[in-house]
Design an enzyme around this catalytic site. Structure first.
Site, PDB file in Angstrom:
ATOM      1  N   PHE A 144      15.065  39.981  49.718  1.00  0.00           N
ATOM      2  CA  PHE A 144      16.782  40.242  49.395  1.00  0.00           C
ATOM      3  C   PHE A 144      16.910  40.940  48.374  1.00  0.00           C
ATOM      4  O   PHE A 144      18.590  41.256  48.049  1.00  0.00           O
ATOM      5  CB  PHE A 144      17.454  38.402  48.963  1.00  0.00           C
ATOM      6  N   ASP A 196      15.479  27.133  43.707  1.00  0.00           N
ATOM      7  CA  ASP A 196      15.153  27.890  43.247  1.00  0.00           C
ATOM      8  C   ASP A 196      14.185  27.816  41.929  1.00  0.00           C
ATOM      9  O   ASP A 196      13.788  29.271  41.959  1.00  0.00           O
ATOM     10  CB  ASP A 196      14.953  29.353  44.039  1.00  0.00           C
ATOM     11  N   GLY A 206      11.288  45.527  40.523  1.00  0.00           N
ATOM     12  CA  GLY A 206      10.586  44.840  42.066  1.00  0.00           C
ATOM     13  C   GLY A 206      11.337  44.943  42.411  1.00  0.00           C
ATOM     14  O   GLY A 206      12.620  45.436  42.567  1.00  0.00           O
TER      15      GLY A 206
END
Length: 528
Positions: free
Chosen positions: A278, A386, A274
């Protein structure tokens, strides 16, 4: 084994101190929702823990590194010199020329165990010396060396293992008691017509003279003898013990001895899994021997020095529900090497994988696992920053682990640091964090509430039809997502608690974990 101390019936047969219905039975009518949240009237005191642990003594960037210490070796360091014989619990394939390969059952003398995670050992069978992972061995003839002994494992994880598909009635394990120091718990898979597959837990108590018993009628001089007897006679247990619960080998602590900062050449990137704003995630191999996941960061994403400092803290965070950080390549482009998880990110799993077909009990169990990992982060005074389905990884048997904890604060990209930029995950972020940069464990709790919506909607983007700016404005005005289709109101109540405007009014992860673990608690017959 939560709950009252052992009660005895008049015929002195043992009752399990708790039993639990399978989360995966097709008949949901046997499951009653946890009473902890009913409508909007919430009684947090139905659990013995306080729901609101404010940000006590928390630094804005998670705990200082001083709050972590290297995990000590579980066995006394006097072993150096090889007095005690250790036995291998699992097979191990050497990954470097300094390692020893071995098979389960092989015996060792320990030459040096001062390093903690990797010990220098001599195989008694071959005479060869090399490093072995210390969590793969136990002192010979100790309880730890028994295949049925699972050590420090909670009631919930024991149930998850025993209820895995393919396991039969009577399959069992022994573990440390969660509630009574020095005692053990025997967990057995059972079946009955009312509840289908379920797990019973029995407390094994220790006598002052060193013996063990479940009922006072039958006492044994060792745990081994108690288990041997229970394999031959049910003796009041729900079923006689059949086979030991299958388990998977644990992850080693790190890739090998002294393999923390590793050369880029030692990694082979093989399958791209994937990519995000970033960088990319790859499946690959370290040193030609070991399957790993590799996160590659784009140049300039973060400062190598700051990353290395944070990584030193991250590698000391160790918990079953956190993806272990194995190694790093610390020059740009930075590589982060972790455990490889077979099913990829939770987001992809829910949208395109087997997750599409999961029912509410499995989804709630996955949420409970994530809360378990976050409760550990909470205890360690760390902050994730996050938390969302894209940063949770899934393994076999629906095991969930939290990834990318702590990395977000190091990102240097202007599109991210502005907090309203295109790359910032506004829809998951608590308003005080998005507007003023106030990240705490309580802003993680907000994000967890959003993650719950991702679970029950199978990966739908939060706040459908709204753009980031709109979300920020509406949430500030008090808007909260309505109850998703097919989601029980009591679960939506938990989401709304996570989204309280005042961070201190949001529950702790400790509370969230216990609420979710007990969400489908079976109604016990009277007398239990």
């Amino acid at each position: 084994d939560k709950g009252p101390a052992m009660k005895y019936r008049t015929d002195n047969t043992p009752e399990p101190i708790s039993s639990h219905v399978s989360h995966y039975g097709s008949d949901s009518s046997q499951a009653t929702q946890s009473p902890a949240i009913k409508g909007s009237a919430v009684n947090f005191n139905s659990h013995s823990m306080t729901p609101f642990g404010g940000p006590s003594g928390m630094t804005p960037f998670g705990g200082a590194s001083s709050s972590f210490s290297a995990v000590p070796s579980p066995y006394p360091s006097t072993l150096t010199g090889g007095g005690t014989v250790f036995v291998a619990l699992y097979d191990y394939e050497a990954r470097t020329t300094d390692d020893l390969s071995f098979k389960g059952g092989e015996r060792f003398q320990i030459i040096n165990n001062t390093e903690g995670d990797w010990w220098e050992a001599r195989s008694i069978a071959t005479g060869k010396t090399g490093y072995i992972p210390s969590n793969y061995v136990a002192p010979a003839d100790s309880i730890e060396a028994e295949e049925w002994y699972f050590g420090k494992m909670g009631r919930k994880d024991a149930e998850r293992l025993l209820l895995n598909p393919g396991n039969q009635r009577g399959i069992f394990l022994v573990r440390e008691s969660e509630t009574t120091k020095g005692a053990y718990s025997l967990s057995i898979r059972d079946w009955d017509e009312v509840r289908g597959d379920n797990v019973k837990h029995y407390k094994i108590r220790k006598l002052d003279n060193g013996g063990y018993y479940i009922t006072t009628r039958a006492q044994f001089e060792s745990l081994q003898k108690l288990v041997k007897h229970s394999r031959e006679h049910a003796d009041g247990l729900c079923h006689k013990l059949t086979t030991v619960c299958p388990t998977v080998k644990p992850q080693t602590q790190g890739l090998a001895k002294d393999a923390w900062e590793i050369p880029r050449e030692s990694l082979r990137l093989e399958v791209k899994l994937g990519q995000g704003c970033f960088g990319e995630v790859w499946m690959g191999t370290w040193n030609g021997t070991t399957k790993v996941a590799i996160k590659t960061l784009k140049l300039g994403t973060m400062m190598p020095e700051a990353f290395l400092q944070e990584a030193q803290i991250m590698k000391k965070l160790r918990h079953d529900k956190l993806v272990p950080l194995y190694a790093v390549v610390s020059e740009e482009p930075i590589y982060i090497v972790t455990e490889f998880m077979t099913k990829g990110s939770l987001l992809d799993f829910l949208k395109e994988g087997e997750g599409k077909f999961l029912k509410l009990p499995q989804l709630v169990d996955m949420a409970a696992q994530i809360a378990d990992g976050m409760a550990y982060i909470e205890r360690m005074n760390y902050i994730h920053r996050d938390l969302r389905a894209a940063n949770i990884l899934v393994g076999d048997n629906l095991v969930c682990k939290i990834a990318d904890f702590g990395l977000a604060r190091l990102i240097e990209d202007n599109e991210y640091t502005a907090r309203q930029g295109a790359k910032f995950p506004i829809k998951w972020t608590a308003p005080e964090a998005a507007l003023y940069g106030r990240f705490t464990i309580k802003s993680d709790v907000w994000s967890f509430g959003i993650l719950l919506t991702e679970l029950v909607t199978k990966g739908r983007v939060p706040y459908p039809g709204m753009v980031n700016r709109e979300v920020l404005e509406q949430v500030e005005r008090g808007y909260r997502m309505p109850c998703p289709q097919g989601c029980p109101e009591s679960l939506h109540e938990l989401m709304k608690l996570c989204w309280k405007k005042d961070p201190d009014e949001r529950p702790t992860f400790e509370y969230i974990q216990s609420f979710l673990e007990d969400y489908f608690t079976a109604a016990e017959p009277s007398g239990y």
